[in-house]
Every structure is written in C-alpha cells, then in structure tokens.
Design a protein around this motif. Structure first.
Motif, mmCIF file in Angstrom:
data_model
loop_
_atom_site.group_PDB
_atom_site.id
_atom_site.type_symbol
_atom_site.label_atom_id
_atom_site.label_comp_id
_atom_site.label_asym_id
_atom_site.label_seq_id
_atom_site.Cartn_x
_atom_site.Cartn_y
_atom_site.Cartn_z
ATOM 1 N N ARG A 132 0.814 -1.212 0.000
ATOM 2 C CA ARG A 132 0.000 0.000 0.000
ATOM 3 C C ARG A 132 0.851 1.267 0.000
ATOM 4 O O ARG A 132 0.318 2.374 -0.103
ATOM 5 N N LEU A 133 2.169 1.105 0.099
ATOM 6 C CA LEU A 133 3.062 2.258 0.079
ATOM 7 C C LEU A 133 3.348 2.672 -1.358
ATOM 8 O O LEU A 133 3.226 1.877 -2.283
ATOM 9 N N ARG A 171 10.275 7.110 5.581
ATOM 10 C CA ARG A 171 8.874 7.472 5.346
ATOM 11 C C ARG A 171 7.993 6.239 5.222
ATOM 12 O O ARG A 171 6.858 6.224 5.718
ATOM 13 N N GLY A 172 8.533 5.218 4.563
ATOM 14 C CA GLY A 172 7.750 3.996 4.421
ATOM 15 C C GLY A 172 7.491 3.319 5.746
ATOM 16 O O GLY A 172 6.369 2.858 6.024
ATOM 17 N N ALA A 177 3.879 2.061 10.270
ATOM 18 C CA ALA A 177 3.490 2.173 11.677
ATOM 19 C C ALA A 177 2.080 2.735 11.794
ATOM 20 O O ALA A 177 1.289 2.285 12.632
ATOM 21 N N GLU A 178 1.757 3.704 10.929
ATOM 22 C CA GLU A 178 0.410 4.275 10.950
ATOM 23 C C GLU A 178 -0.619 3.242 10.517
ATOM 24 O O GLU A 178 -1.698 3.127 11.122
ATOM 25 N N LEU A 179 -0.293 2.471 9.466
ATOM 26 C CA LEU A 179 -1.224 1.445 8.994
ATOM 27 C C LEU A 179 -1.425 0.367 10.040
ATOM 28 O O LEU A 179 -2.543 -0.100 10.267
ATOM 29 N N SER A 186 -2.612 -6.088 14.595
ATOM 30 C CA SER A 186 -1.250 -6.113 14.061
ATOM 31 C C SER A 186 -0.260 -5.370 14.937
ATOM 32 O O SER A 186 0.907 -5.231 14.583
ATOM 33 N N ALA A 187 -0.710 -4.872 16.068
ATOM 34 C CA ALA A 187 0.169 -4.089 16.934
ATOM 35 C C ALA A 187 1.393 -4.899 17.327
ATOM 36 O O ALA A 187 1.302 -6.066 17.679
#
Length: 220
Positions: A132-133, A171-172, A177-179, A186-187
C-alpha cells in the motif's frame, strides 16, 4: 541472516567453484527475502515465476560475480528487480500485492537459522501492507529491512543516492506504523522487524573461479 554473512560468503565462493550443495545453501539463504522483494514489485500470482527467472540468471552469471555476502544480496536483488521490471513492462502496470506470505515463512525455516525464521515470521504480517506504500518507499523498506541491504547497496540496486533510499525507507516505515496502528490485531509486528543495516566497512573478498557449469532451478 545477519550473523551468517561469513557462511554465505563462503557458500557463494564454493558455488562459484561448482559446489552444488553450496549453491543450494546460497539459494535457501537468499531466496525467501528475494521472493518477498519480487512480490512487492509484481504481486503474488507472478512472483514465483519472476523469481525463478532471476535465479536462472544468477546461476548463469555467478562465475562473473565478485564480492562478499552483502554484495551478493545486492547483486541478486538487482537481477530480480530487472526481471520484475521487464515483467511489469509486459503487463503495463504495477499490480496490487496481497495474499498470504506462508511461502516466505516456510522457505526461511528451511535454512535452519533460527534468527532468519523469526525475522520471516515478523515480516509475514507486514508485506501485504508494504504493497500500500508508494513504490519508492515499498522498495526501500523491503530492500533495507527484509532483504537486509545497507543504504549504499540498496541505492546501487535502485539507481538512487543512499540518502534518498534512507529517506524513502524512513517514510515507508513511518507509514507502515500508521497502517499497523489502524489495525489493533497487528500491533507490535513492526517492532519485531530487523533493523535497517548500515555499512560495516568490511573488505570485499574477490572470487577466483576455476570451474562453473550451467545451473537451473532444478538443481536447487
């Protein structure tokens, strides 16, 4: 994998001298992460075929390779990337990547290296999110974190400056981490990923090749 650099270097040198067992060792060590990288580029349905084409070229050109484990990973990644880009040009677009990564985990376990298997298990939950990146970030993350290249070698693979690769990887990883934060189940997966590698200033070992026969995927 990081602790096995000496073993991989030795296996590459032995494979260049025609040792088929050593070539299988090289394959088992490098293939899982190379396959993960190819999946990032071409998607799951075609990844095995593209990776197989890459290994055919690796086997054919191995006698011309000169370097240690780090250089070999970068060299193999460049070959895989070229084969993937050829495939993408034929298809006309970069596909969406998804599906399950059990093949990656299983292949890594074959090396009998506990650290490698654990790293593969960690990446199992994130490779679908990497898709998704933006492509530059996805490639930088996979090359640096999954394949295990340092910034310089990853930059050589991508034809970019090391600083640009570091920035894209940063950045990726931040976006990942945000996703992952959006998915409570998935934490902690991102924290389990191996750290990005930095150059160690290790001397490169030149290979002296005396015998090399053509290899195919069937030998592996």
């Amino acid at each position: 994998m990081l602790g096995d650099d000496a073993e991989l270097t030795a296996a590459v040198l032995a494979a260049q001298d025609g040792d088929e067992t050593a070539f299988r060792t090289v394959y088992r060590s490098v293939h899982p992460r190379l396959l993960g990288y190819v999946r990032t580029l071409v998607g799951d349905p075609d990844a095995e075929d593209v990776a197989s084409e890459a290994w055919l070229q690796i086997a054919r050109d191995l006698e011309r390779f000169s370097g240690d484990a780090d250089r070999f990973r970068g060299w193999a990644a460049r070959i895989a990337r070229n084969r993937a880009l050829d495939h993408i040009r034929m298809r006309g677009r970069r596909p969406a990547i998804g599906g399950d990564e059990t093949e990656l985990t299983g292949k890594a376990a074959e090396s009998d290296t506990a650290g490698e298997a654990m790293e593969a298990l960690a990446t199992d939950g994130t490779l679908s999110l990497i898709a998704r990146l933006p492509q530059d970030q996805a490639e930088a993350v996979v090359l640096r974190v999954v394949v295990g290249l340092d910034a310089k070698t990853a930059a050589e693979t991508l034809g970019k400056r090391p600083g640009a690769v570091r920035t894209a990887a940063h950045r990726g990883l931040k976006r990942l981490a945000e996703l992952l934060g959006d998915d409570p189940e998935s934490a902690g997966v991102l924290d389990a990923l191996p750290p990005q590698r930095e150059p160690r200033g290790r001397a490169v070992t030149s290979a002296s090749v005396t015998h090399m026969r053509s290899r195919t995927q069937r030998d592996v």
